[in-house]
Design a protein around this motif. Structure first.
Motif, PDB file in Angstrom:
ATOM      1  N   GLN A   1       0.825  -1.213   0.000  1.00  0.00           N
ATOM      2  CA  GLN A   1       0.000   0.000   0.000  1.00  0.00           C
ATOM      3  C   GLN A   1       0.856   1.259   0.000  1.00  0.00           C
ATOM      4  O   GLN A   1       0.497   2.266  -0.590  1.00  0.00           O
ATOM      5  CB  GLN A   1      -0.932   0.036   1.223  1.00  0.00           C
ATOM      6  CG  GLN A   1      -1.827  -1.158   1.362  1.00  0.00           C
ATOM      7  CD  GLN A   1      -2.677  -1.378   0.129  1.00  0.00           C
ATOM      8  OE1 GLN A   1      -2.284  -2.110  -0.763  1.00  0.00           O
ATOM      9  NE2 GLN A   1      -3.829  -0.732   0.057  1.00  0.00           N
TER      10      GLN A   1
ATOM     11  N   GLY B   1      -2.908   8.447   4.194  1.00  0.00           N
ATOM     12  CA  GLY B   1      -3.631   8.800   5.417  1.00  0.00           C
ATOM     13  C   GLY B   1      -2.807   9.590   6.417  1.00  0.00           C
ATOM     14  O   GLY B   1      -3.132   9.639   7.601  1.00  0.00           O
TER      15      GLY B   1
ATOM     16  N   LYS C   1       2.521   8.109  12.342  1.00  0.00           N
ATOM     17  CA  LYS C   1       2.012   7.020  13.164  1.00  0.00           C
ATOM     18  C   LYS C   1       2.387   7.202  14.631  1.00  0.00           C
ATOM     19  O   LYS C   1       1.573   6.947  15.524  1.00  0.00           O
ATOM     20  CB  LYS C   1       2.539   5.681  12.645  1.00  0.00           C
ATOM     21  CG  LYS C   1       2.068   4.527  13.501  1.00  0.00           C
ATOM     22  CD  LYS C   1       1.936   3.219  12.797  1.00  0.00           C
ATOM     23  CE  LYS C   1       1.478   2.167  13.825  1.00  0.00           C
ATOM     24  NZ  LYS C   1       1.179   0.895  13.253  1.00  0.00           N
TER      25      LYS C   1
ATOM     26  N   ASP D   1      -3.958   7.880   9.562  1.00  0.00           N
ATOM     27  CA  ASP D   1      -5.232   7.182   9.475  1.00  0.00           C
ATOM     28  C   ASP D   1      -5.008   5.857   8.747  1.00  0.00           C
ATOM     29  O   ASP D   1      -4.904   5.815   7.524  1.00  0.00           O
ATOM     30  CB  ASP D   1      -6.231   8.066   8.710  1.00  0.00           C
ATOM     31  CG  ASP D   1      -7.623   7.454   8.705  1.00  0.00           C
ATOM     32  OD1 ASP D   1      -7.731   6.223   8.933  1.00  0.00           O
ATOM     33  OD2 ASP D   1      -8.589   8.196   8.474  1.00  0.00           O
ATOM     34  N   GLU D   2      -4.912   4.782   9.538  1.00  0.00           N
ATOM     35  CA  GLU D   2      -4.551   3.498   8.934  1.00  0.00           C
ATOM     36  C   GLU D   2      -5.601   2.963   7.975  1.00  0.00           C
ATOM     37  O   GLU D   2      -5.286   2.204   7.059  1.00  0.00           O
ATOM     38  CB  GLU D   2      -4.250   2.459  10.018  1.00  0.00           C
ATOM     39  CG  GLU D   2      -2.941   2.769  10.716  1.00  0.00           C
ATOM     40  CD  GLU D   2      -2.373   1.595  11.491  1.00  0.00           C
ATOM     41  OE1 GLU D   2      -2.678   0.441  11.125  1.00  0.00           O
ATOM     42  OE2 GLU D   2      -1.634   1.837  12.457  1.00  0.00           O
ATOM     43  N   SER D   3      -6.868   3.377   8.193  1.00  0.00           N
ATOM     44  CA  SER D   3      -7.893   2.870   7.270  1.00  0.00           C
ATOM     45  C   SER D   3      -7.657   3.445   5.875  1.00  0.00           C
ATOM     46  O   SER D   3      -7.909   2.775   4.871  1.00  0.00           O
ATOM     47  CB  SER D   3      -9.291   3.199   7.789  1.00  0.00           C
ATOM     48  OG  SER D   3      -9.460   4.599   7.835  1.00  0.00           O
ATOM     49  N   VAL D   4      -7.152   4.690   5.807  1.00  0.00           N
ATOM     50  CA  VAL D   4      -6.823   5.265   4.501  1.00  0.00           C
ATOM     51  C   VAL D   4      -5.587   4.570   3.926  1.00  0.00           C
ATOM     52  O   VAL D   4      -5.546   4.185   2.759  1.00  0.00           O
ATOM     53  CB  VAL D   4      -6.561   6.792   4.607  1.00  0.00           C
ATOM     54  CG1 VAL D   4      -6.115   7.359   3.270  1.00  0.00           C
ATOM     55  CG2 VAL D   4      -7.787   7.508   5.112  1.00  0.00           C
TER      56      VAL D   4
ATOM     57  N   ARG E   1      -4.484   1.584   4.457  1.00  0.00           N
ATOM     58  CA  ARG E   1      -4.736   0.203   4.042  1.00  0.00           C
ATOM     59  C   ARG E   1      -5.759   0.081   2.914  1.00  0.00           C
ATOM     60  O   ARG E   1      -5.880  -0.990   2.319  1.00  0.00           O
ATOM     61  CB  ARG E   1      -5.214  -0.621   5.239  1.00  0.00           C
ATOM     62  CG  ARG E   1      -4.129  -0.855   6.274  1.00  0.00           C
ATOM     63  CD  ARG E   1      -4.707  -1.507   7.526  1.00  0.00           C
ATOM     64  NE  ARG E   1      -3.731  -1.499   8.601  1.00  0.00           N
ATOM     65  CZ  ARG E   1      -2.767  -2.411   8.754  1.00  0.00           C
ATOM     66  NH1 ARG E   1      -2.682  -3.409   7.910  1.00  0.00           N
ATOM     67  NH2 ARG E   1      -1.902  -2.318   9.748  1.00  0.00           N
ATOM     68  N   SER E   2      -6.500   1.164   2.654  1.00  0.00           N
ATOM     69  CA  SER E   2      -7.562   1.021   1.651  1.00  0.00           C
ATOM     70  C   SER E   2      -6.979   0.982   0.238  1.00  0.00           C
ATOM     71  O   SER E   2      -5.878   1.463  -0.021  1.00  0.00           O
ATOM     72  CB  SER E   2      -8.550   2.184   1.749  1.00  0.00           C
ATOM     73  OG  SER E   2      -8.115   3.244   0.957  1.00  0.00           O
TER      74      SER E   2
END
Ligand code: ASP
Length: 397
Positions: free
Chosen positions: A228, A262, A381, A387-390, A392-393
């Motif tokens: 990613q 993110g 981090k 923002d890990e969801s961003v 990892r998306s």
């Protein structure tokens, strides 16, 4: 000729569009970034971590470059004294311009602008960063009365980011146009003339990106998916590869870090502009390689002390070099000096490499900006600004 007249203007237009955004982006995003932190003390922690990480990545880079250069011997059997007189003269002029910024002390002093408006107008990146950070701190210290100014910069940074994203829609065409031009004008001769130097640089830079940034920092240290990270910065890498300028790539790096990785605006907006000017791992790798190249070509035997001094000066010069095309090569004399190569001789070395430098510059610029992005992820981090969801998306903006 066709590539020059028909394709180049498209590439140039794209480069002008992103360069147009550099100063507006730094001066708004950085102020908004600092005010978003909410506390000037956090800035100290962020700054210390950022500079610490920049030094760590450059340390790996320098050693990787020296390792690969010792192994592959890019300078063995090369006769660099064959550069023509005209080429030597033109390079001499360019070196003088690159040196004109003065010594390292002078360069540090110039970070403090005597006239911030002039810095904005002339596009001087470091003084603009310096002043923007101070504006941000001033807003925080002033408290509630400064709210209108704070809101202004926040809104303005959002506006500039939108413009950046619009310009990015053109990136594939811009990159394609620039690449067509590079391929048409640089030719493939490099493979014969500078093959080993080019291969060594590409290999060391590739290892730096995959092993140091990907595996070590993103994977082991941050426990995030490497794939990613690489996907997220692909746009910035494309622009870096085709423009050979970290500065010009800056708006794209910031956009990729925020929208794909993110990283919060407060981190991306402060860590990346700084990184574009002081964190140049590809350049550090290259400077080490050039020293080995020249030593091998002239038959100088290097001692452990030489290696140490090369590593040290390569680090310093990479910090001092500007994020513009060929900056690293034109400042190589400082590194050559420590292995006993005098100014006249280093002009010959630089003039010999210069005609092929673009293809090498492209790869080191990709490395330079990839390192900045990895450090931005790390610093983000650590203080809860990633923002890990961003990250990892799978969707990219
Ligand atoms: N062109 C590089 C950059 O902008 C600097 C260098 O010449 O190594 O990052």
């Amino acid at each position: 000729a066709v590539a020059n007249t028909a394709v180049k203007p498209f590439g140039d237009a794209f480069v002008r569009l992103i360069k147009m955004l550099i100063i507006p982006l730094i001066s708004t995003t950085l102020v908004a970034g600092v005010t978003a932190m909410g506390d000037p003390k956090k800035l100290g922690t962020l700054g210390a971590r950022t500079i610490g990480m920049y030094l760590v990545t450059t340390f790996f880079a320098v050693n990787l470059g020296l390792l690969v250069g010792t192994f592959f011997q890019p300078g063995a059997g090369v006769d660099y004294e064959t550069a023509g007189a005209a080429a030597i003269d033109s390079v001499r002029g360019k070196i003088e311009t690159a040196d004109a910024a003065g010594g390292i002390v002078e360069r540090f002093l110039q970070i403090i602008p005597t006239n911030p408006i002039e810095s904005l107008a002339s596009g001087a990146v470091l003084p603009t960063i310096f002043f923007a950070i101070l504006i941000g701190i001033g807003i925080l210290l002033a408290g509630a009365v400064a709210d209108p100014v704070k809101n202004f910069f926040e809104a303005a940074s959002e506006v500039v980011m939108r413009i950046t994203m619009l310009v990015m829609e053109l990136a594939p065409y811009g990159v394609l146009a620039l690449m067509t031009w590079v391929m048409a004008t640089q030719g493939i001769e490099i493979l014969w003339n500078m093959g080993k130097l080019a291969a060594s640089l590409y290999l060391a830079c590739g290892l730096q990106i995959i092993l140091v940034y990907g595996f070590l920092i993103i994977g082991c240290l941050l426990k995030l998916p490497v794939k990613q990270y690489l996907r997220g910065i692909a746009d910035a890498q494309g622009v870096a590869f085709s423009t050979a300028s970290s500065n010009a790539t800056l708006p794209v790096s910031i956009s990729c870090a925020e929208n794909n990785l993110g990283v919060d605006k407060s981190v991306a907006g402060s860590v990346l502009p700084l990184g574009a000017t002081i964190n140049m791992d590809g350049t550090a790798i290259y400077l080490g390689l050039i020293a080995l190249f020249a030593a091998q070509a002239t038959g100088i035997d290097l001692t452990a002390m030489h290696y140490f001094m090369v590593a040290l000066t390569a680090t310093l010069v990479s910090i001092g070099a500007a994020g513009i095309p060929s900056a690293g090569l034109l400042l190589a004399a400082t590194v050559l000096e420590v292995i006993g190569i005098g100014p006249e001789q280093s002009v010959l070395v630089i003039a010999f490499i210069f005609p092929f430098d673009r293809l090498l510059d492209m790869m080191r610029t990709v490395t330079n900006i990839s390192g900045d992005a990895a450090v931005a992820c790390a610093v983000g981090k650590w203080d809860g600004n990633l923002d890990e969801s961003v990250f990892r998306s799978d969707t990219e903006v």
